[in-house]
Motif scaffolding. Structure first.
Motif, short mmCIF file in Angstrom:
data_model
loop_
_atom_site.label_atom_id
_atom_site.label_comp_id
_atom_site.label_asym_id
_atom_site.label_seq_id
_atom_site.Cartn_x
_atom_site.Cartn_y
_atom_site.Cartn_z
N ALA A 195 -34.18 -27.65 10.92
CA ALA A 195 -34.81 -28.94 10.61
C ALA A 195 -35.82 -28.81 9.48
O ALA A 195 -35.90 -29.67 8.60
N VAL A 196 -36.58 -27.73 9.48
CA VAL A 196 -37.58 -27.54 8.43
C VAL A 196 -36.91 -27.36 7.07
O VAL A 196 -37.38 -27.89 6.06
N GLU A 197 -35.79 -26.61 7.02
CA GLU A 197 -35.08 -26.45 5.75
C GLU A 197 -34.52 -27.78 5.27
O GLU A 197 -34.57 -28.09 4.08
N VAL A 198 -33.96 -28.57 6.19
CA VAL A 198 -33.48 -29.91 5.83
C VAL A 198 -34.64 -30.77 5.33
O VAL A 198 -34.52 -31.49 4.34
N ALA A 199 -35.77 -30.67 6.00
CA ALA A 199 -36.95 -31.45 5.61
C ALA A 199 -37.42 -31.07 4.21
O ALA A 199 -37.81 -31.94 3.42
N LYS A 200 -37.38 -29.78 3.89
CA LYS A 200 -37.79 -29.35 2.54
C LYS A 200 -36.86 -29.91 1.48
O LYS A 200 -37.31 -30.29 0.39
N ASP A 201 -35.57 -29.98 1.79
CA ASP A 201 -34.63 -30.62 0.87
C ASP A 201 -34.99 -32.09 0.68
O ASP A 201 -34.91 -32.63 -0.43
#
Length: 298
Positions: A195-201
């Motif tokens: 989720a954090v990687e998706v959020a950074k995108d």
């Protein structure tokens, strides 16, 4: 993939989430879940047997692979019932899900929607583009809208730009709303690394920097400092488990916004969080969900 062959498998399974994960591992390129949580009276779905969910999975494979695929499914999915497994040439499923995502008015000054929709920002507001994916927070859920409305009102009322902590940030939709509406500093944390990687995108897609919004999987207990506004849109039992850490991160004179709370659990959450020094300012409701706004004394 233009000339690819496809296999469609329709299955009845006891556990939708776990079993769909197995299908992804077997190479599925799309899995539709029909269960009691998503089933609607007017949906064009066949009735579901008690205790079962329906999974419809699509694989890029030739007809001669059907027998092997079926054997693998039966072997790896406990209690599965194979309704059908056959070749499939209609690829409309690849984009059919897009019709369920449209722009959503998050708050008075915030709109969110997918990248294929045209959106116009409200006056003095912003548009947040969210690619529906693996992190919670496209703006369509009532709890996201409840938190967004409360957050917007708080940011508009404060004369000085506040700091914001977004606990369980998911797609970072609330973090971006806070930053875009004037927060001085935003920190978002989530236990889900994906989720954090998706959020950074999502931050990059919307023009936010890591200096404006810091995202990580840092446990709440290890987040340093206090914040003018703490928002947590997560499940009620998790809110209760994080109670002490949530309260301790609210700065004197600050605000705590909580959602992810079914209406039937409203009183339990109010009792848990209105300890000495914290006052319930408001509770709002949409459908079966509520959000709480509490303030901390100076």
């Amino acid at each position: 993939m233009e000339n690819a062959s496809w296999i469609r498998a329709e299955l009845l399974v006891p556990t939708a989430q776990t079993d769909s994960h197995v299908l992804w591992n077997l190479g599925a390129l799309g899995v539709e879940v029909q269960d009691r949580d998503t089933f609607m009276d007017d949906a064009p779905f066949a009735p579901l047997p008690d205790g079962k969910a329906r999974l419809i999975a699509f694989f890029e494979a030739d007809d001669d692979q059907i027998t092997g695929l079926q054997s693998a499914i039966v072997e790896q999915l406990t209690g599965v019932e194979v309704v059908s497994i056959a070749s499939y040439n209609d690829r409309s499923w690849e984009t059919a899900w897009m019709r369920f995502f449209h722009p959503v008015q998050l708050s008075r000054r915030g709109i969110a929607g997918p990248p294929w929709e045209e959106m116009q920002a409200p006056e003095d507001g912003l548009v947040i583009v969210i690619e529906p994916g693996m992190a919670f927070g496209t703006g369509t859920h009532e709890t996201t809208q409840l938190c967004s409305a409360l957050l917007d009102d708080l940011l508009a009322a404060r004369q000085q730009a506040p700091s914001v902590l977004d606990v369980g940030c998911g797609s970072a939709i609330l973090s971006m709303l806070a930053s875009g509406l004037g927060a001085s500093r935003v920190v978002g944390v989530d236990v889900d690394a994906t989720a954090v990687e998706v959020a950074k995108d999502n931050l990059r897609s919307n023009g936010f920097t890591a200096e404006e919004i810091a995202l990580s999987t840092t446990p709440l207990a290890r987040v340093e400092g206090t914040f003018d506004i703490v928002v947590a849109n997560i499940l009620a039992h998790i809110l209760l488990g994080l109670r002490d850490d949530l309260l301790s991160h609210v700065a004197p004179g600050g605000d705590l916004l909580l959602s992810g709370i079914p209406h039937i659990e409203r009183d339990k959450l109010i009792d848990a969080f209105t300890e000495p020094g914290f006052t319930l300012v408001a509770d709002t409701r949409r459908g079966e969900w509520v959000a709480l706004h509490l303030s901390r004394e100076d």
